[in-house]
Design an enzyme around this catalytic site. Structure first.
Site, mmCIF file in Angstrom:
data_model
loop_
_atom_site.group_PDB
_atom_site.id
_atom_site.type_symbol
_atom_site.label_atom_id
_atom_site.label_comp_id
_atom_site.label_asym_id
_atom_site.label_seq_id
_atom_site.Cartn_x
_atom_site.Cartn_y
_atom_site.Cartn_z
ATOM 1 N N HIS A 133 0.831 -1.211 0.000
ATOM 2 C CA HIS A 133 0.000 0.000 0.000
ATOM 3 C C HIS A 133 0.863 1.258 0.000
ATOM 4 C CE1 HIS A 133 -3.534 2.402 1.723
ATOM 5 N NE2 HIS A 133 -2.507 3.187 1.984
ATOM 6 N N GLU A 134 1.850 1.294 0.890
ATOM 7 C CA GLU A 134 2.654 2.506 1.033
ATOM 8 C C GLU A 134 3.660 2.675 -0.106
ATOM 9 O OE1 GLU A 134 1.804 4.660 3.068
ATOM 10 O OE2 GLU A 134 0.656 3.586 4.570
ATOM 11 N N GLU B 230 -6.481 6.560 -1.129
ATOM 12 C CA GLU B 230 -6.359 5.412 -0.228
ATOM 13 C C GLU B 230 -6.942 4.164 -0.882
ATOM 14 O OE1 GLU B 230 -4.514 5.367 2.303
ATOM 15 O OE2 GLU B 230 -4.205 7.521 2.421
ATOM 16 N N HIS C 60 0.824 4.190 -2.967
ATOM 17 C CA HIS C 60 1.047 5.642 -2.995
ATOM 18 C C HIS C 60 2.260 6.028 -3.838
ATOM 19 C CE1 HIS C 60 -2.142 6.325 -0.230
ATOM 20 N NE2 HIS C 60 -1.544 5.803 0.826
#
EC number: 3.4.14.4
Length: 740
Positions: free
Chosen positions: A463-464, A521, A468
């Site tokens: 995710h990070e 997100e 992103h």
């Protein structure tokens, strides 16, 4: 006929529990989970110089964190000071005898402690995760205050504090129930007379002056028939460097805008003073440069200076003590542009960081796996620092599991970013008891408990870093230069050349505004789900064979369950979402339900206790086929709209899946009632304090109870408590007329 009988039976049962449920969702339960963030071993390994560096950074973060009280609600600073004065005179154990004398039961006194701990943990009386108000679950709060030692010594001051907050302390008027703009809720990012149109106009003005909204608030007045707006920058000083920060008065679109400094001035000064002290113990020139720019930013209100500090921060690879501070996340600004203050200080966990480093090394192999054309990916992947950290200090409204920063698009796209996973948060935040696991089959519960931690570790990493950290924004700068070939780049959804992109000072946040945070997100969560199917990724985290498949299954199961739980954070009255991540997870649940073929099933039922219940199941045999195709298709759409600045298309897509209705195959409004009925309160964290004794820094830790959390806060600001509280009260009283 049986269907209608069941639905009628459900309506009767809902009606019988509805009144209690509506009120109870605004109380923090007496048995709320409270966990201590263990950082003792990590702190011991620091050198004396590193401990001093960490100490002064922590002090800067804690002082800055008090800004959040002023960013949350008009009454939050008053309640905070009231509690600080109560507990500074009498610790929780001593105050218990006072409570008993005032007629409070042991349950009521525990409710008081839990409320106080919640106020401290959230830095205000609205939940950091969900933006819902919480109120004291006791009617005798005033009696406790009036019988306290603090009241006996300063009755006038304590009564004034009570009078300034007592009504709003308990108020559950519709507007008071949640944060929001205009008639949708409470906000102190905007004066009470502002609405969405004011926020939009202000954004246009800020864009025209190349000013970021991150460190601002907006106050509106009427003068001579004109709207007059004050854009207030957070800074220690009110004058100086006017040209650099564009302070002054401007006519714009039949309104007048005045850009001024000095918001939170006293707190910004305290932040800057402690950063200056930390600079003496910096380990490198990058750290010194970073701190110098942060000091300039908080002194003069310059976001450009904070950007420069962030550039130094990105270059500070692999520090032993990691930190970041400023107006960072825009989740709680109803318009999605203004940052809430936060600051963290943490120590690197070398063993776990090695896994993340391997993931970074594999990124250039994994990025082409994402389901969009190469033209929609960044020209060069800028390998970031990705570390696992044990949090020493996290000041703000809440503590996340992972972070990808800075949030400045121009830096992220061309210069890089950093990822951090907060290891000691992950270790305690998501521990679950089987009996409290809702909406899962019994056979799934043991698997969930066993693999939730490892699977979430994988999800956070993906995710990070690759969520992103992926995807290109098509940009035309102020000189007309494009960062793409508009004669070549085609929309993969339509096959046509792209026709929109970001222009001039436009950014992702300014363009997508109210949906930007949740949309991003959602994109990052989808990347995590999609890439966790990759065996190479699972191997990096030490998962092979059958074990790897269990990690995949629980990761996807956790996501669809979280989508159902997300309904807690939807407000039907305003048709709005109060939490970006949970809206994102609900959207993903909708996408996977829509995929069909039995991938995800969601059924309403009746629980063993006779109350409404629900069951969600996931067919693991369809994850790699039906599930992957659904994510592939949806992710591509999300990225195309984001890359091309297609606000209209992106908003239509996202709001369609975000809609919570009773239509269709699932009555999500009724399911929301079930979720509220069976929800479990989010854990609160107790953090240590660093204490300076001569030239030595010691760590003071506290027990994982409401009393321990309270004690940590009362001991956090001892040297200048009265002056600090007086300044807080002055700051909040100046703006009091603006909230009416």
């Amino acid at each position: 006929l049986s269907k209608y009988k069941y639905e009628g039976f459900c309506l009767i049962r809902y009606a019988s529990v509805r009144l209690n449920m509506v009120d109870s969702q605004y109380y923090l339960p007496n048995d709320i989970g409270i966990a201590a963030l263990d950082c003792g071993e990590a702190f011991k390994l620091l050198s004396p110089k590193e401990k001093l560096y960490a100490h002064y950074l922590s002090r800067a973060a804690w002082y800055g964190g008090l800004v959040v009280l002023l960013q949350t609600s008009p009454e939050s600073p008053y309640v905070y000071v009231l509690l600080q004065r109560l507990f500074r005179k009498q610790a929780p154990a001593q105050l218990e005898a006072v409570a008993d004398a005032a007629g409070l039961s042991s349950e009521e006194y525990q409710a008081f402690l839990v409320y106080a701990a919640g106020l401290y943990a959230n830095m205000g009386n609205y939940k950091s995760f969900g933006d819902t108000k919480f109120i004291p679950n006791l009617p005798k709060f005033k009696a406790l205050v009036w019988n306290s030692q603090a009241y006996k010594e300063s009755p006038g001051e304590m009564e004034a504090l009570w009078n300034n907050c007592s009504h709003l302390l308990y108020s559950l008027e519709d507007k008071q129930k949640q944060l929001g703009l205009g008639d949708k809720g409470v906000t102190t990012y905007f004066s009470g007379n502002c609405c969405l149109e004011d926020a939009e106009l202000a954004q246009k003005f800020l864009d025209s002056k190349k000013l970021s909204a991150y460190n601002t608030r907006l106050f509106k007045k009427e003068s001579a028939g004109k709207h007059c707006y004050e854009v207030r920058l957070a800074s220690a000083v009110k004058k100086g460097e006017e040209r650099r920060t564009r302070c002054g008065t401007y006519d714009f679109d039949e309104a007048v805008f005045s850009v001024q400094r000095g918001d939170y001035a006293f707190l910004m000064e305290k932040v800057s003073q402690n950063l200056e002290k930390a600079k003496a113990y910096a380990a490198s020139d990058n750290q010194k440069g970073m701190l110098e720019e942060y000091i300039r930013s908080f002194t003069y209100g310059s976001v450009d200076a904070h950007k420069e500090g962030s550039r130094f921060w990105i270059k500070d690879k692999g520090p032993i003590v990691e930190s970041y501070i400023g107006f960072i996340e825009s989740y709680r600004d109803p318009f999605g542009s203004r940052g809430e203050f936060e600051g963290f200080v943490a120590v690197v966990n070398k063993a776990m960081s090695a896994r993340f480093a391997e993931l970074v090394s594999s990124a250039e192999v994994l990025l082409p796996e994402l389901p969009w054309p190469p033209a929609f990916e960044k020209d060069h992947f800028l390998k970031p620092d990705f570390t696992s950290l044990d949090v020493l200090t996290f000041a703000g409204s809440g503590i996340p599991a992972g972070i990808n920063i800075p949030n400045y698009d121009d830096i992220r796209q061309t210069e890089g970013f950093k990822n951090v996973s907060l290891g000691n948060v992950l270790a305690v935040a998501y521990a679950t008891q089987k009996e409290k696991l809702t909406f899962l089959e019994e056979k799934d519960k043991d698997l969930y408990i066993k693999w939730k931690g490892p699977s979430f570790e994988v999800q956070v990493g993906l995710h990070e870093l690759l969520g992103h950290g992926s995807g290109k924004l098509f940009i035309q700068d102020e000189k007309g230069k494009l960062n793409f070939d508009k004669a070549e780049v085609r929309n993969p959804e339509t096959g046509e050349l792209i026709s929109s992109w970001y222009k001039g000072s436009e950014t992702w946040d300014s363009k997508f505004s109210t949906i930007a945070s949740s949309y991003e997100e959602c994109r990052a969560e989808c990347v995590g789900l999609y890439l966790c199917l990759n065996k190479q990724v699972l191997s990096i985290f030490g998962h092979e064979g059958e074990e790897a498949e269990e990690v995949v299954y629980v990761n996807w199961l956790n996501m669809v369950r979280a989508g159902l739980l997300g309904l807690e954070f939807y407000t039907p009255e305003s048709k709005s979402w109060r939490q970006a991540h949970m809206q994102a997870r609900f959207v993903i649940l909708r996408v996977l339900l829509e995929a069909g073929e039995g991938l995800v099933t969601l059924c309403e039922s009746s629980g063993a206790d006779g109350r409404p219940d629900a069951l969600i199941t996931l067919d693991r045999s369809n994850i790699h086929t039906v599930g992957k195709r659904a994510m592939q298709k949806f992710l591509c759409k999300l990225q195309v709209h984001k890359s091309t600045a297609d606000v209209e298309g992106g908003r239509a897509l996202y709001e369609t899946y975000s809609a919570v209705t009773s239509d269709g195959s699932h009555d999500f409004l009724r399911l929301r009632e079930t979720v509220l009925l069976r929800k479990e309160a989010r854990k609160m964290f107790v953090q240590a304090n660093t204490l300076l004794k001569g030239e030595t820094v010691e760590l003071e830790e506290y027990e994982a109870t409401a009393a321990g959390l309270i004690q940590s806060f009362t001991q956090r600001f001892t040297e200048d408590a009265e002056k600090l509280e007086a300044q807080l009260l002055e700051l909040v009283s100046i703006d009091a007329p603006c909230w009416c």
